[in-house]
Design a protein around this motif. Structure first.
Motif, PDB file in Angstrom:
ATOM      1  N   ASP A 546       0.908  -1.084   0.036  1.00  0.00           N
ATOM      2  CA  ASP A 546       0.080  -0.038   0.085  1.00  0.00           C
ATOM      3  C   ASP A 546       0.803   1.206  -0.043  1.00  0.00           C
ATOM      4  OD1 ASP A 546       0.929  -0.075   2.556  1.00  0.00           O
ATOM      5  OD2 ASP A 546      -1.027  -0.053   3.700  1.00  0.00           O
ATOM      6  N   GLY A 547       2.071   1.061  -0.295  1.00  0.00           N
ATOM      7  CA  GLY A 547       2.985   2.227  -0.515  1.00  0.00           C
ATOM      8  C   GLY A 547       4.497   1.956  -0.409  1.00  0.00           C
ATOM      9  N   SER A 638       1.838   4.975   3.687  1.00  0.00           N
ATOM     10  CA  SER A 638       0.779   4.105   3.142  1.00  0.00           C
ATOM     11  C   SER A 638      -0.192   5.139   2.560  1.00  0.00           C
ATOM     12  CB  SER A 638       0.176   3.307   4.082  1.00  0.00           C
ATOM     13  OG  SER A 638       1.042   2.419   5.083  1.00  0.00           O
TER      14      SER A 638
END
Length: 645
Positions: A546-547, A638
């Motif tokens: 997510d990041g 994130s």
């Protein structure tokens, strides 16, 4: 006087023994120039000959659409307007050349020898000592770049345009006899005036050849070229200033009638340009000065010289390839709108421009112009439509930014990633390169292992920028220190510490530790804290679902040390700390979050950045604080899930 002595002390500490010898000889030359008071009569030569054929450059000026001049305003420079009292219509009065918009005083002119003028003891605001403002402001109109648009109009055949241009030249010459006043102190300013006058001469060869104009123009070019030969920027000063000097000598040597002296100027200018292209644009395309805008400025100078050299069927050797690689690197730094982070210094210097027209997409314009010069497809995602792009023949089409890419510019130290996570597109730049160029590293900032982040086409983590040079004083230092950048600082110290506006007490050296394009993971380290704390800071950035995560550690640490992590936010981004998480929102919509390790604290405080030269604005910055040692810690960034993720 004390400030001047401090500056000399800081500069002396960066010089080698040969450079000190060079400076001693230079002092002797300056002494002789101080004694010269004959003005333009002191400039001798054969002023009866004809100018070189610049018909190709004139054709280039004619291809510039007149729409590029929308907004032309010679009274506007560096975001400031000069009072109408310094103009007669659009022509300058002699008072223009010395007016300081900060103190509203006049800088020294013909009454004082140039080398006796202190251009460094200046102030950002009017003060009790009545110091002048940053010398950049008084120098800017004297680059005579108002001539660029007048040259375009003259090339289009507009009546009176060339005469208006000559009014600017004559006004400047009347107020600034050779070697007197503030405008004979800097080689780069002198070189850029040669560019401006060359464009004017090219715009209308018949008008320039009129007896009443020819001798003045020849005398102007001869004086400027002779200064450049006598006071070259060598050793620790041989950065973009040296390229400018090469351009000035090259153009002057080609434009002046074919004397032996003119041929010497052209030959020396060519040698400088070909040599410096190899040195100042690294093999991977990164500018050695570690500043995208200064790289663009250097490339623009090289490109203009190449444009003229090609027209004479003698192109500069090796320059095209460096321009091609440089454009590819600058294109990689662009976000979807064509902006690049304000890495390193930026004083908004331009080589070819339209006075009064702001250029927020200068780097994108350079990339697009290089495509025109090289006859290739543009790698820029935008074509801003500035004068230079038309002059160089920038193509109609632009590039589309890749949604996913990993580019490692190993020689210059940058890694540029474009990726997607949680329904968001992001553009991340990581710096593990040198502080700057040569021992002075004049235009670099202490940003080793910093990162810059753009999400969905909007900036998130930004750079603090430049603000001012000598007159910026402590704020200038603050904006160059590590604490102003998105990296780690130990016990309030900067990895490299400024000693003056353009020099450093110590210079951190960076190295590459790990690179994995497939897994999208990179790591670098620097030794900026080795002397004080016996440790090297290492940082790894790696992709996750997510990041991405940031892993910092202090190599060689025997015990944990107090440190701070800084993240400077773009003005439109809002930050809030909730239960160990820093939430980042844009226009009321959650964009991302920073998960803070339990060993660290987090706070949001006021930060400062300079969106343009001479302007300071407030924004927010995130500061994490705590102890870190050999084992390190991990910070996760994130992105908030979207409906499409």
């Amino acid at each position: 006087m004390l400030e001047r002595l401090r500056w000399y002390g800081a500069r002396l500490s960066t010089m080698s023994v040969p450079e000190i010898g060079h400076r001693v000889v230079e002092l002797g030359r300056k002494s002789r120039f101080r004694a010269e008071k004959r003005g333009w009569k002191a400039i001798s030569g054969d002023f009866s000959g004809s100018f070189a054929d610049l018909s190709d450059l004139r054709a280039r000026l004619r291809q510039v659409p007149l729409s590029c001049g929308t907004g032309f305003d010679p009274a506007l420079a560096l975001g400031r307007r000069w009072p109408a009292t310094h103009f007669e219509g659009t022509r300058p009065r002699e008072s223009l050349w010395f007016f300081d918009p900060i103190s509203e005083r006049s800088w020294p002119g013909a009454e004082q020898a140039a080398f006796d003028i202190d251009v460094r003891s200046t102030s950002a605001v009017p003060d009790e000592q009545r110091r002048y403002g940053d010398v950049k402001f008084v120098w800017e109109p004297a680059r005579l770049q108002a001539l660029h648009w007048l040259a375009v109009r003259a090339a289009h055949g507009e009546a009176g345009a060339f005469e208006d241009g000559m009014a600017w030249v004559r006004s400047w010459m009347a107020a600034n006899p050779p070697w007197r006043g503030v405008h004979w102190t800097s080689g780069i300013e002198i070189a850029l005036r040669i560019v401006s006058v060359t464009l004017l001469i090219a715009s209308d060869a018949a008008a320039a050849a009129r007896p009443e104009y020819r001798s003045e123009l020849l005398r102007f070019l001869t004086a400027h070229a002779s200064w450049l030969v006598r006071f070259p920027s060598l050793y620790s000063s041989a950065n973009n200033h040296r390229v400018a000097e090469g351009l000035g000598l090259f153009l002057a040597g080609l434009v002046l009638p074919g004397s032996q002296q003119a041929r010497t100027y052209a030959r020396e200018g060519r040698h400088i340009l070909e040599t410096e292209a190899e040195l100042q644009i690294l093999p991977d395309g990164v500018g050695a000065e570690q500043s995208p805008t200064y790289q663009g400025f250097t490339m623009e100078m090289l490109a203009l010289a190449q444009l003229v050299a090609r027209a004479l069927s003698r192109p500069l050797a090796g320059v095209d390839e460096r321009l091609r690689r440089g454009a590819a690197f600058l294109a990689a730094l662009q976000d979807d709108a064509g902006h690049v982070p304000a890495i390193g210094d930026d004083d908004e210097g331009r080589v070819v421009t339209c006075s009064g027209v702001p250029e927020p997409l200068y780097v994108a314009s350079i990339v697009h112009a290089m495509a025109g010069l090289l006859g290739e497809a543009s790698s820029s995602c935008v074509a801003p439509g500035y004068l230079r792009e038309a002059l160089f023949g920038g193509p109609d089409a632009v590039a589309r930014a890749s949604r996913r890419s990993f580019k490692d510019f190993a020689a210059g130290g940058y890694v540029v990633v474009r990726d997607e996570a949680a329904g968001h597109r992001y553009h991340l730049i990581f710096d593990r390169g040198p502080l700057g160029y040569l021992s002075l590293a004049a235009h670099g900032h202490a940003d080793a292992l910093a990162l810059w982040l753009n999400v969905d086409g909007r900036p998130l983590f930004i750079d603090a920028g430049t603000w001012l040079y000598h007159s910026g004083r402590e704020t200038r230092h603050e904006l160059r220190r590590s604490q102003a950048h998105n990296t780690l600082s130990i016990q309030g110290r900067s990895q490299s510490e400024p000693s003056s506006a353009f020099s450093w007490k110590n210079i951190a050296k960076s190295e590459v530790l790990f690179t994995s394009p497939q897994a999208w993971a990179v790591e670098g380290a620097h030794d900026g804290y080795l002397s004080a704390f016996g440790v090297r800071h290492a940082r790894r950035i790696a992709r996750n679902e997510d990041g991405f995560v940031i892993q910092d550690r202090l190599m060689g640490a025997r015990t944990p040390l107090a440190a701070t992590w800084n993240f400077l936010l773009a003005e439109h981004v809002e930050a809030e700390v909730v239960d160990g998480v820093v939430a980042l929102s844009l226009e009321g919509r959650r964009l991302a979050s920073i998960r803070v390790p339990t060993s660290l604290t987090a706070r949001v405080e006021q930060g400062t950045h300079a969106p343009q030269f001479g302007v300071l604005r407030e924004t927010q910055r995130i500061v994490l604080a705590g102890d870190i040692g050999e084992e390190g810690c991990m910070i996760a960034v994130s992105f908030a899930a979207t409906e499409n993720s």
